[in-house]
Motif scaffolding. Structure first.
Motif, PDB file in Angstrom:
ATOM      1  N   CYS A  44      26.508 -26.341  53.121  1.00 27.13           N
ATOM      2  CA  CYS A  44      27.394 -25.968  52.019  1.00 27.13           C
ATOM      3  C   CYS A  44      28.827 -26.255  52.436  1.00 27.13           C
ATOM      4  O   CYS A  44      29.239 -25.862  53.533  1.00 27.13           O
ATOM      5  N   LYS A  58      22.588 -14.083  54.839  1.00 28.96           N
ATOM      6  CA  LYS A  58      24.032 -14.033  55.051  1.00 28.96           C
ATOM      7  C   LYS A  58      24.357 -13.501  56.448  1.00 28.96           C
ATOM      8  O   LYS A  58      23.707 -12.591  56.953  1.00 28.96           O
ATOM      9  N   GLN A 107      19.654 -20.966  44.753  1.00 32.52           N
ATOM     10  CA  GLN A 107      20.095 -19.585  44.615  1.00 32.52           C
ATOM     11  C   GLN A 107      21.605 -19.525  44.860  1.00 32.52           C
ATOM     12  O   GLN A 107      22.211 -20.472  45.335  1.00 32.52           O
ATOM     13  N   SER A 108      22.171 -18.391  44.546  1.00 33.52           N
ATOM     14  CA  SER A 108      23.607 -18.266  44.776  1.00 33.52           C
ATOM     15  C   SER A 108      23.850 -17.478  46.057  1.00 33.52           C
ATOM     16  O   SER A 108      22.942 -16.886  46.624  1.00 33.52           O
ATOM     17  N   CYS A 109      25.082 -17.476  46.521  1.00 27.54           N
ATOM     18  CA  CYS A 109      25.439 -16.710  47.706  1.00 27.54           C
ATOM     19  C   CYS A 109      25.133 -15.229  47.496  1.00 27.54           C
ATOM     20  O   CYS A 109      24.874 -14.494  48.447  1.00 27.54           O
ATOM     21  N   GLY A 145      31.114 -13.829  45.053  1.00 26.65           N
ATOM     22  CA  GLY A 145      31.114 -14.735  43.906  1.00 26.65           C
ATOM     23  C   GLY A 145      32.190 -15.794  44.040  1.00 26.65           C
ATOM     24  O   GLY A 145      31.993 -16.961  43.673  1.00 26.65           O
ATOM     25  N   ASP A 168      30.846 -18.324  46.201  1.00 26.61           N
ATOM     26  CA  ASP A 168      29.782 -19.036  45.498  1.00 26.61           C
ATOM     27  C   ASP A 168      30.346 -20.060  44.516  1.00 26.61           C
ATOM     28  O   ASP A 168      29.785 -21.140  44.335  1.00 26.61           O
ATOM     29  N   GLN A 169      31.443 -19.695  43.902  1.00 26.93           N
ATOM     30  CA  GLN A 169      32.017 -20.589  42.897  1.00 26.93           C
ATOM     31  C   GLN A 169      32.810 -21.734  43.498  1.00 26.93           C
ATOM     32  O   GLN A 169      33.212 -22.657  42.793  1.00 26.93           O
ATOM     33  N   ARG A 188      24.209 -25.178  44.069  1.00 23.82           N
ATOM     34  CA  ARG A 188      24.540 -24.635  42.764  1.00 23.82           C
ATOM     35  C   ARG A 188      24.044 -25.680  41.781  1.00 23.82           C
ATOM     36  O   ARG A 188      24.384 -26.845  41.905  1.00 23.82           O
ATOM     37  N   CYS A 232      22.856 -20.646  51.699  1.00 23.62           N
ATOM     38  CA  CYS A 232      23.814 -20.536  50.620  1.00 23.62           C
ATOM     39  C   CYS A 232      23.697 -21.858  49.883  1.00 23.62           C
ATOM     40  O   CYS A 232      24.596 -22.685  49.877  1.00 23.62           O
ATOM     41  N   ARG A 244      31.840 -23.628  46.244  1.00 19.65           N
ATOM     42  CA  ARG A 244      31.055 -24.333  47.234  1.00 19.65           C
ATOM     43  C   ARG A 244      30.168 -25.383  46.553  1.00 19.65           C
ATOM     44  O   ARG A 244      29.897 -25.298  45.354  1.00 19.65           O
ATOM     45  N   CYS A 292      21.698 -14.435  48.458  1.00 15.33           N
ATOM     46  CA  CYS A 292      21.296 -15.150  49.667  1.00 15.33           C
ATOM     47  C   CYS A 292      20.732 -14.164  50.684  1.00 15.33           C
ATOM     48  O   CYS A 292      21.328 -13.119  50.956  1.00 15.33           O
TER      49      CYS A 292
END
Lengths: 254, 254
Positions: free
Chosen positions: A134, A40, A32-34, A53, A56-57, A20, A17, A59, A37
DNA sequence: AAAATAGATTGATAAAAATCAATTAACAGT
DNA sequence: ACTGTTAATTGATTTTTATCAATCTATTTT
């Protein structure tokens, strides 16, 4: 007093993960984004794209050099940590010495009971090797627990499984003699942490001792005994368990 | 391996959730329902009347004589237990000896990690005194956790607080010497279990030893030392902590 | 009350583990 | 290659703790 703990080191987790892209932060090996990923943890398969998301936003990724402290017992804990590369140790700073609770690796995440109490760490973490991780906002995790029943249930299951293996650890530390505890530690390292035999032991003898609740001199002596009984072979940090059955037996006998 | 546990002994709980009148069962001293129970744990104040009714409909009360085993490690665990009177001990049956995890009393309930894994007990419980308890269906509890966010969140908080005090216990058992561990046990008994000083110690010396992770002879000797240092007075089972400050100090020093 | 039983206590001893002190090995920096 | 530093190892010793055996005490049973 009383016993029986909680959460904490998950068996597997969000992984890869990674970073960003943020111009103000150093760029790491992967951004890359979660969402896409590849590694996972199964627990995150309960989540919708929107929920992922959210993670992701909230972290960001950091890197640690070997030996660096990732967080310290007593400090605020606004994030939980997903290991993306390297190894780290989780330990309680006790009376003069440390108790090593476990070792985390990629696919594990670190979450402590403080997040539901006072947002403080009740143990410390330090990188054993150069590592990346992360850091994810704890509140987004708690929000998911509240809002996604399946996720919450899966979380409880993981916590519970953890708890059960913890019982074994408590019994090992309080009722087994040193050979049994070292056997347990070696089995743990080989089967859970490094998942190989032989394995390159990246933890120090002191760490091994802290994991087994004894002095480093004692840990070294037990290793020597095992070596002389041809249970294991040690060359530097390379450990080869020659007789796993006998080692399991020593673990059982105590 | 690894550590860090889970649930289990709540600090307080549903209480006086006594007998449901059922002609086929022996009648106990009280048959009110959970709905008008006067001593409910705060956690149950999150519940609606309907939810409380669900608990009420899925419980029954049993009595145990002193010494009787309430449930045994390894057996299926279809219920959680609310103590309504008396005391019980929670213990893990280890290698030859037991580790006493804690003592439960009215207002406590007993819930183990098995309920989220394989519905088995990972520790045993036995009545220390004549006791009564409500056995409540585990699934109704899990249902409430799933459906009532506030209840679930409060549950997580309790589990977490428990976990934090467990860390202290682990450190006590693995890093303190015998006087420190006995001091911790006495403080636990006085401040948490009996909530009085002096107190009538209804547990045996063996139990005290199991709680402190040592042999009963050693436990007795430490008590004797404390007595000779005028830290405590013991007459039979009556324990009087004469110098709580010094006892806390011994706990700290290890 | 006497006997039986289980738990508590004590002392002597052995075992387990930590500590202390010294040496050796590994490694980074110059 | 040398130096300094840290980690690993070893041996000697002390401390801590468990075990064993016996006695004592309280309580229950007869």
């Amino acid at each position: 007093m009383i016993f029986l703990n909680f959460v904490i080191i998950s068996y597997s987790s969000i992984n890869s993960c990674i970073i960003r892209s943020d111009k103000k932060m150093p760029i790491f090996h992967n951004n890359q984004s979660c969402l896409n990923c590849q590694h996972k943890s199964e627990i995150f398969s309960c989540l919708t794209q929107g929920e992922l998301g959210l993670i992701d936003q909230n972290r960001f990724e950091v890197s640690f050099k070997a030996g660096e402290i990732m967080f310290k017992q007593g400090t605020p804990s606004p994030h939980y940590i997903c290991m993306t590369s390297g190894l780290a140790k989780i330990y309680i700073e006790g009376y003069g010495k440390n108790l090593l609770l476990g070792i985390v690796k990629p696919h594990d995440y670190i979450l402590g009971p403080g997040i539901y109490v006072d947002n403080r760490h009740y143990f410390s973490a330090a990188a054993l090797t150069d590592s990346t991780a992360c850091l994810v906002d704890v509140n987004s995790y708690k929000k998911l627990i509240r809002e996604n029943t399946e996720f919450a249930e899966e979380f409880m299951t993981r916590v519970s499984k953890q708890a059960i293996s913890n019982f074994e650890q408590i019994i090992s530390l309080t009722q087994k003699q040193m050979p049994g505890r070292i056997a347990d530690a070696l089995i743990y390292l080989s089967e859970i942490v490094y998942e190989s035999n032989p394995f390159e032991m990246t933890i120090s003898r002191q760490d091994l001792a802290d994991l087994s609740g004894m002095s480093k001199e004692s840990a070294i002596r037990i290793l020597k005994d095992f070596k002389e009984e041809n249970l294991i072979r040690i060359e530097g940090n390379r450990v080869d368990i020659l007789n796993p059955a006998a080692l399991h037996n020593i673990s059982q006998v105590g």
